[in-house]
Write a protein that holds these residues in place. Sequence first.
Motif, PDB file in Angstrom:
ATOM      1  N   LEU A   1       7.854   3.541  -1.289  1.00  0.00           N
ATOM      2  CA  LEU A   1       7.388   2.784  -0.142  1.00  0.00           C
ATOM      3  C   LEU A   1       7.159   1.333  -0.564  1.00  0.00           C
ATOM      4  O   LEU A   1       6.757   1.060  -1.688  1.00  0.00           O
ATOM      5  CB  LEU A   1       6.083   3.373   0.393  1.00  0.00           C
ATOM      6  CG  LEU A   1       6.159   4.729   1.097  1.00  0.00           C
ATOM      7  CD1 LEU A   1       4.772   5.167   1.521  1.00  0.00           C
ATOM      8  CD2 LEU A   1       7.067   4.657   2.308  1.00  0.00           C
ATOM      9  N   GLN A   2       7.407   0.410   0.349  1.00  0.00           N
ATOM     10  CA  GLN A   2       7.249  -1.002   0.017  1.00  0.00           C
ATOM     11  C   GLN A   2       5.832  -1.315  -0.440  1.00  0.00           C
ATOM     12  O   GLN A   2       5.626  -2.063  -1.402  1.00  0.00           O
ATOM     13  CB  GLN A   2       7.619  -1.858   1.239  1.00  0.00           C
ATOM     14  CG  GLN A   2       9.092  -1.797   1.604  1.00  0.00           C
ATOM     15  CD  GLN A   2       9.394  -2.491   2.922  1.00  0.00           C
ATOM     16  OE1 GLN A   2       8.491  -2.750   3.719  1.00  0.00           O
ATOM     17  NE2 GLN A   2      10.661  -2.788   3.161  1.00  0.00           N
ATOM     18  N   ARG A   3       4.845  -0.712   0.223  1.00  0.00           N
ATOM     19  CA  ARG A   3       3.450  -0.973  -0.155  1.00  0.00           C
ATOM     20  C   ARG A   3       3.158  -0.434  -1.554  1.00  0.00           C
ATOM     21  O   ARG A   3       2.400  -1.041  -2.323  1.00  0.00           O
ATOM     22  CB  ARG A   3       2.496  -0.357   0.867  1.00  0.00           C
ATOM     23  CG  ARG A   3       1.032  -0.662   0.600  1.00  0.00           C
ATOM     24  CD  ARG A   3       0.150  -0.249   1.758  1.00  0.00           C
ATOM     25  NE  ARG A   3       0.311  -1.116   2.910  1.00  0.00           N
ATOM     26  CZ  ARG A   3      -0.348  -2.264   3.074  1.00  0.00           C
ATOM     27  NH1 ARG A   3      -1.185  -2.697   2.131  1.00  0.00           N
ATOM     28  NH2 ARG A   3      -0.176  -2.985   4.166  1.00  0.00           N
ATOM     29  N   GLN A   4       3.754   0.687  -1.916  1.00  0.00           N
ATOM     30  CA  GLN A   4       3.558   1.231  -3.256  1.00  0.00           C
ATOM     31  C   GLN A   4       4.170   0.317  -4.312  1.00  0.00           C
ATOM     32  O   GLN A   4       3.601   0.105  -5.377  1.00  0.00           O
ATOM     33  CB  GLN A   4       4.168   2.627  -3.354  1.00  0.00           C
ATOM     34  CG  GLN A   4       3.415   3.696  -2.581  1.00  0.00           C
ATOM     35  CD  GLN A   4       4.019   5.073  -2.734  1.00  0.00           C
ATOM     36  OE1 GLN A   4       5.005   5.250  -3.437  1.00  0.00           O
ATOM     37  NE2 GLN A   4       3.453   6.056  -2.058  1.00  0.00           N
ATOM     38  N   VAL A   5       5.335  -0.222  -4.011  1.00  0.00           N
ATOM     39  CA  VAL A   5       5.999  -1.138  -4.943  1.00  0.00           C
ATOM     40  C   VAL A   5       5.139  -2.385  -5.154  1.00  0.00           C
ATOM     41  O   VAL A   5       4.945  -2.839  -6.286  1.00  0.00           O
ATOM     42  CB  VAL A   5       7.395  -1.531  -4.410  1.00  0.00           C
ATOM     43  CG1 VAL A   5       8.020  -2.609  -5.284  1.00  0.00           C
ATOM     44  CG2 VAL A   5       8.310  -0.307  -4.360  1.00  0.00           C
ATOM     45  N   ILE A   6       4.618  -2.952  -4.066  1.00  0.00           N
ATOM     46  CA  ILE A   6       3.745  -4.127  -4.168  1.00  0.00           C
ATOM     47  C   ILE A   6       2.479  -3.784  -4.944  1.00  0.00           C
ATOM     48  O   ILE A   6       2.011  -4.568  -5.776  1.00  0.00           O
ATOM     49  CB  ILE A   6       3.386  -4.657  -2.765  1.00  0.00           C
ATOM     50  CG1 ILE A   6       4.633  -5.138  -2.020  1.00  0.00           C
ATOM     51  CG2 ILE A   6       2.361  -5.782  -2.862  1.00  0.00           C
ATOM     52  CD1 ILE A   6       5.310  -6.329  -2.635  1.00  0.00           C
ATOM     53  N   GLY A   7       1.915  -2.606  -4.672  1.00  0.00           N
ATOM     54  CA  GLY A   7       0.707  -2.183  -5.383  1.00  0.00           C
ATOM     55  C   GLY A   7       0.940  -2.072  -6.880  1.00  0.00           C
ATOM     56  O   GLY A   7       0.093  -2.485  -7.687  1.00  0.00           O
ATOM     57  N   ASP A   8       2.087  -1.504  -7.274  1.00  0.00           N
ATOM     58  CA  ASP A   8       2.428  -1.408  -8.698  1.00  0.00           C
ATOM     59  C   ASP A   8       2.561  -2.798  -9.317  1.00  0.00           C
ATOM     60  O   ASP A   8       2.150  -3.019 -10.458  1.00  0.00           O
ATOM     61  CB  ASP A   8       3.734  -0.629  -8.874  1.00  0.00           C
ATOM     62  CG  ASP A   8       3.576   0.843  -8.508  1.00  0.00           C
ATOM     63  OD1 ASP A   8       2.427   1.328  -8.491  1.00  0.00           O
ATOM     64  OD2 ASP A   8       4.605   1.501  -8.237  1.00  0.00           O
ATOM     65  N   MET A   9       3.142  -3.725  -8.573  1.00  0.00           N
ATOM     66  CA  MET A   9       3.295  -5.098  -9.061  1.00  0.00           C
ATOM     67  C   MET A   9       1.932  -5.743  -9.305  1.00  0.00           C
ATOM     68  O   MET A   9       1.710  -6.382 -10.357  1.00  0.00           O
ATOM     69  CB  MET A   9       4.085  -5.922  -8.044  1.00  0.00           C
ATOM     70  CG  MET A   9       4.282  -7.378  -8.421  1.00  0.00           C
ATOM     71  SD  MET A   9       4.969  -8.370  -7.069  1.00  0.00           S
ATOM     72  CE  MET A   9       3.517  -8.545  -6.001  1.00  0.00           C
TER      73      MET A   9
END
Length: 374
Positions: free
Chosen positions: A270-278
Amino acid sequence: KTAPCELGGMCPTFGVQFKPLPSFRRPFFSNMRFPNAFCGTIPPLNFPYFKAQTAMSKKTKQELENNKLNKRLRHAVGDAINDFNMIEPGDKIMVCLSGGKDSYALLDILRQLQASAPIDFELVAVNLDQKQPGFPEEVLPTYLESIGVPYKIVEEDTYSTVKRVLDEGKTTCSLCSRLRRGILYRTAKELGCTKIALGHHRDDILATMFLNMFYGGKLKAMPPKLVSDNGEHIVIRPLAYVKEKDLIKYAELKQFPIIPCNLCGSQPNLQRQVIGDMLRDWDKRFPGRIESMFSALQNVVPSHLADPELFDFVGLERGQTLKHGGDLAFDSEKMPERYSDGGEEDESEIKITPSKPERKVINILANKPKTCGA
């Protein structure tokens, strides 16, 4: 070194003759009457006294850390409430409880403030049962009854709606969020609530900003306080200043009965998960970066961006005095005071002094006034 024996005589351990030590010079440990197998003031490492002291010190240290965490969260929430005037006397606040760590912490800290704040306000917890397969319906009612909080469970089968409308593999977050939001607005109206409290924290706000920048072409985040999109409610986010890693520790400390989200949490990439990992990676590799980015959200300079609706670029004239200064070609690399190590002040740095709100805001962290005879 081995100190003289308390009573003198031959040391059975080293075979050395010692003279007795006067009582007023005897060390502390000499009064503990160690066994003959040991001589001196320093007990062996496996001595029960030291085992008890070590266990006690570890326990005391953990309690101290827990108290510091609770105080840090309480003050972060209180500061956000004060800064944005989130809670006013007589408010009835609907706390949206999903069963995740964030909403549990939100309810818990608001209850603490409710007990000590100098103003009176009501709390009512609301959970939306979306009829997800395997959802443990009894967990939240049991928890809320155990702590004595008024609550309402709203049952709406949004899960089937989302699955029916969207194709397999499509992200469900957007549609699910819209459906859930409409139901919560309706429930707030039915309950007569003046505010709707959501459990979004500092990292959620930053993640939303990057989502809008990367995928939406907007410089936009989650506001700590705003009118709902239907214009009928005030939505507040008291956890706006709280770090997610502190909420994780707090949930472990309080042992909240966490309910996982099977509807959207199981979707990979999910896009939000990718941003959160970043963001988590940046926080680990570049300490202070997350704090600096959030500080930027509170120090916006429209004249140094590129939106003609926020600043009158067309009408600019030579010699005009600007609130935030003119074009410096590039900004100073000096970090804000809260993140710097001190040092001399850079004259070229633009200082932004936030304007004080005209309305009187009551400090939510202050104590209730004492009544006569109390």
